[in-house]
Design an enzyme around this catalytic site. Structure first.
Site, PDB file in Angstrom:
ATOM      1  N   ASP A 113     -63.149  29.340  84.083  1.00 48.22           N
ATOM      2  CA  ASP A 113     -62.156  30.406  83.978  1.00 48.22           C
ATOM      3  C   ASP A 113     -62.615  31.360  82.881  1.00 48.22           C
ATOM      4  O   ASP A 113     -63.573  31.101  82.161  1.00 48.22           O
ATOM      5  CB  ASP A 113     -60.752  29.843  83.745  1.00 48.22           C
ATOM      6  CG  ASP A 113     -60.573  29.260  82.354  1.00 48.22           C
ATOM      7  OD1 ASP A 113     -61.503  29.338  81.539  1.00 48.22           O
ATOM      8  OD2 ASP A 113     -59.491  28.719  82.085  1.00 48.22           O
ATOM      9  N   ASP A 287     -56.457  24.617  91.618  1.00 45.64           N
ATOM     10  CA  ASP A 287     -56.754  23.817  90.424  1.00 45.64           C
ATOM     11  C   ASP A 287     -55.463  23.603  89.652  1.00 45.64           C
ATOM     12  O   ASP A 287     -54.528  24.402  89.759  1.00 45.64           O
ATOM     13  CB  ASP A 287     -57.753  24.532  89.511  1.00 45.64           C
ATOM     14  CG  ASP A 287     -57.055  25.596  88.665  1.00 45.64           C
ATOM     15  OD1 ASP A 287     -56.849  25.340  87.462  1.00 45.64           O
ATOM     16  OD2 ASP A 287     -56.682  26.649  89.208  1.00 45.64           O
ATOM     17  N   CYS A 325     -54.597   3.148  99.333  1.00 45.27           N
ATOM     18  CA  CYS A 325     -55.559   3.968  98.582  1.00 45.27           C
ATOM     19  C   CYS A 325     -56.876   3.219  98.404  1.00 45.27           C
ATOM     20  O   CYS A 325     -56.890   2.023  98.112  1.00 45.27           O
ATOM     21  CB  CYS A 325     -54.968   4.343  97.222  1.00 45.27           C
ATOM     22  SG  CYS A 325     -56.095   5.320  96.202  1.00 45.27           S
ATOM     23  N   CYS A 327     -59.226   4.068  96.128  1.00 38.26           N
ATOM     24  CA  CYS A 327     -59.845   4.369  94.830  1.00 38.26           C
ATOM     25  C   CYS A 327     -60.163   3.085  94.059  1.00 38.26           C
ATOM     26  O   CYS A 327     -59.579   2.027  94.333  1.00 38.26           O
ATOM     27  CB  CYS A 327     -58.945   5.293  94.007  1.00 38.26           C
ATOM     28  SG  CYS A 327     -57.633   4.447  93.088  1.00 38.26           S
ATOM     29  N   CYS A 330     -57.059   1.183  92.621  1.00 36.50           N
ATOM     30  CA  CYS A 330     -56.238   0.449  93.596  1.00 36.50           C
ATOM     31  C   CYS A 330     -56.979  -0.739  94.186  1.00 36.50           C
ATOM     32  O   CYS A 330     -56.363  -1.724  94.589  1.00 36.50           O
ATOM     33  CB  CYS A 330     -55.760   1.404  94.700  1.00 36.50           C
ATOM     34  SG  CYS A 330     -54.483   2.556  94.119  1.00 36.50           S
ATOM     35  N   HIS A 355     -57.060   7.228  89.721  1.00 36.68           N
ATOM     36  CA  HIS A 355     -56.232   7.160  90.927  1.00 36.68           C
ATOM     37  C   HIS A 355     -55.664   8.538  91.294  1.00 36.68           C
ATOM     38  O   HIS A 355     -55.684   8.934  92.470  1.00 36.68           O
ATOM     39  CB  HIS A 355     -55.083   6.161  90.758  1.00 36.68           C
ATOM     40  CG  HIS A 355     -54.062   6.311  91.837  1.00 36.68           C
ATOM     41  ND1 HIS A 355     -54.232   5.774  93.091  1.00 36.68           N
ATOM     42  CD2 HIS A 355     -52.896   7.012  91.875  1.00 36.68           C
ATOM     43  CE1 HIS A 355     -53.204   6.133  93.852  1.00 36.68           C
ATOM     44  NE2 HIS A 355     -52.380   6.868  93.136  1.00 36.68           N
TER      45      HIS A 355
END
Length: 410
Positions: A113, A287, A325, A327, A330, A355
């Site tokens: 940015d 974002d 999930c 991930c 998890c 997560h």
């Protein structure tokens, strides 16, 4: 009305960028009902599948997660903050490390940015003039001028794949002449940013559409900025506390007037409902610090909302955060374990951060897949039913926004 010198009627439009921009947008599929689309965005370091959520790493790092873990989650692009990185460690050191990619050891894409948002978030430290923004450094109280040229100079040193123009940012709740002044100044600053970019063949400069909640000012900004041959456009000045009814109307107005063949980035949006609705309204990139920030308070994102892992009810719960999930958190840890960890160890924040980023990235992959397979309207219905127990709990702004693109929620 703002002062006469804020007008852009006599502005000359700069010639097209001398180099071909290092960005290609391929539209893979468009929803025949809504304005949603799935694209392949080809950037210098790698491809990005859109719609995409981009995690925010303010100072060249995601809080609570390593670069390897981010890569492992399938993240294709993340953010760095020009203002904070410009303060410390500083562009000179980062340039010596072969840019922010080398400094972070990140092989995929980066978006930086411009530092403009700090006009709102650090407003007590800033003063805006035509020259730029004067800040007092929050680190040592020295006064710094961040001009359009300086912002681009820092971003050139950082070497990001996408750079944002410096814009004159006002809070989305501000009304009156200041909004018009900021919009016209943002157009003039865009021209200065285009002229200052030393690497147009390697770094893509995006314009930022301003105009607050005023449709006429937004249209003027869109008309002017789309005359400039920049590789992409962001919708700025929203997600700052305005009414959601105003928010979605400004988003859809913007996508109606932005060129089809260029990426559209909606800044500062990260709640699941907002992401899905704004994809339907025609946005490609998003974002927000929300998923990582909320993780640090023990809030784990799930398709039915959020789990407050520090709550007593999870003290003996041996299920993962989300049984569906994939991930690492998890797969390895139970709610009970994370609950216990939060009492004694900052590693708990790390696990929930992983997560939450995985949740956001997975949500956007599912959205994209549904667009490609021609079932995005059905995806929206299922998504809303899972998130809200009954139809009367649907946010009225979301109902109205989706109705504007031919989706009547069941």
């Amino acid at each position: 009305m703002a002062a006469k010198n804020t007008s852009s009627k006599n502005m000359s439009v700069p010639k097209a960028l001398s180099a071909v921009s290092p960005l290609t947008l391929r539209i893979i599929a468009e929803c025949p009902v809504t304005k949603a689309r799935a694209c392949d965005l080809i950037l210098p370091h790698s491809g990005v599948s859109t719609p995409v959520f981009m995690p925010v790493g303010t100072q060249g790092t995601m809080k609570g997660i390593t670069v390897d873990q981010l890569e492992g989650l399938g993240c294709q692009i993340c953010l760095g903050n020009t203002y904070h990185l410009g303060m410390r460690p500083g562009p000179e050191l980062i340039e010596k490390a072969n840019g922010l990619h080398g400094f972070m050891n990140w092989k995929r894409n980066l978006l930086t940015d411009s530092g403009g948002f700090q006009m709102v978030s650090l407003v007590e430290l800033s003063e805006v003039t035509e020259e730029g923004v004067k800040f007092k450094s929050p680190y040592d109280s020295k006064e710094i001028l961040l001009s359009p040229e300086k912002s681009i100079d820092i971003q050139n040193s950082l070497g990001s794949d996408i750079m944002m123009q410096l814009d004159d940012v006002v809070s989305s709740t501000v009304t009156g002449p200041r909004v018009e002044e900021a919009m016209y100044r943002s157009i003039r600053w865009l021209d200065r940013c285009i002229a200052a970019n030393k690497n147009p063949d390697k770094q893509n400069l995006f314009a930022i559409i301003q105009g607050g909640l005023n449709a006429e000012l937004r249209k003027t900004c869109l008309d002017e900025m789309t005359k400039r041959d920049v590789p992409g456009f962001a919708i700025g000045g929203l997600s700052g506390g305005e009414e959601k009814d105003d928010f979605w109307r400004m988003v859809t107005l913007s996508t109606d007037h932005l060129p089809r063949e260029k990426p559209r980035y909606l800044m500062g949006v990260g709640y699941a409902v907002d992401l899905v609705v704004c994809v339907a309204l025609g946005c490609d990139m998003f974002d927000c610090v929300f998923p990582t920030r909320t993780a640090r308070f023990g809030s784990a994102l799930v398709p039915w909302g959020a789990i407050q892992i520090k709550s007593k009810q999870y003290a003996k719960d041996l299920q993962p955060i989300d049984p569906d999930c994939e991930c690492p958190t998890c797969k390895r840890h139970s709610r009970a374990y994370l609950h216990a960890l939060f009492k004694s160890d900052t590693a708990a924040m790390h696990h929930v951060t992983i997560h939450n980023i995985a949740y956001q990235l997975s949500l956007m992959r599912s959205v994209r897949q549904s667009i490609v397979e021609g079932r995005f309207p059905e995806f929206i219905q299922t998504f809303m039913k899972r998130l809200f127990p009954s139809r009367d709990q649907y946010p009225s702004w979301a109902v109205d926004a989706l109705a504007s693109v031919n989706i009547t929620l069941e």
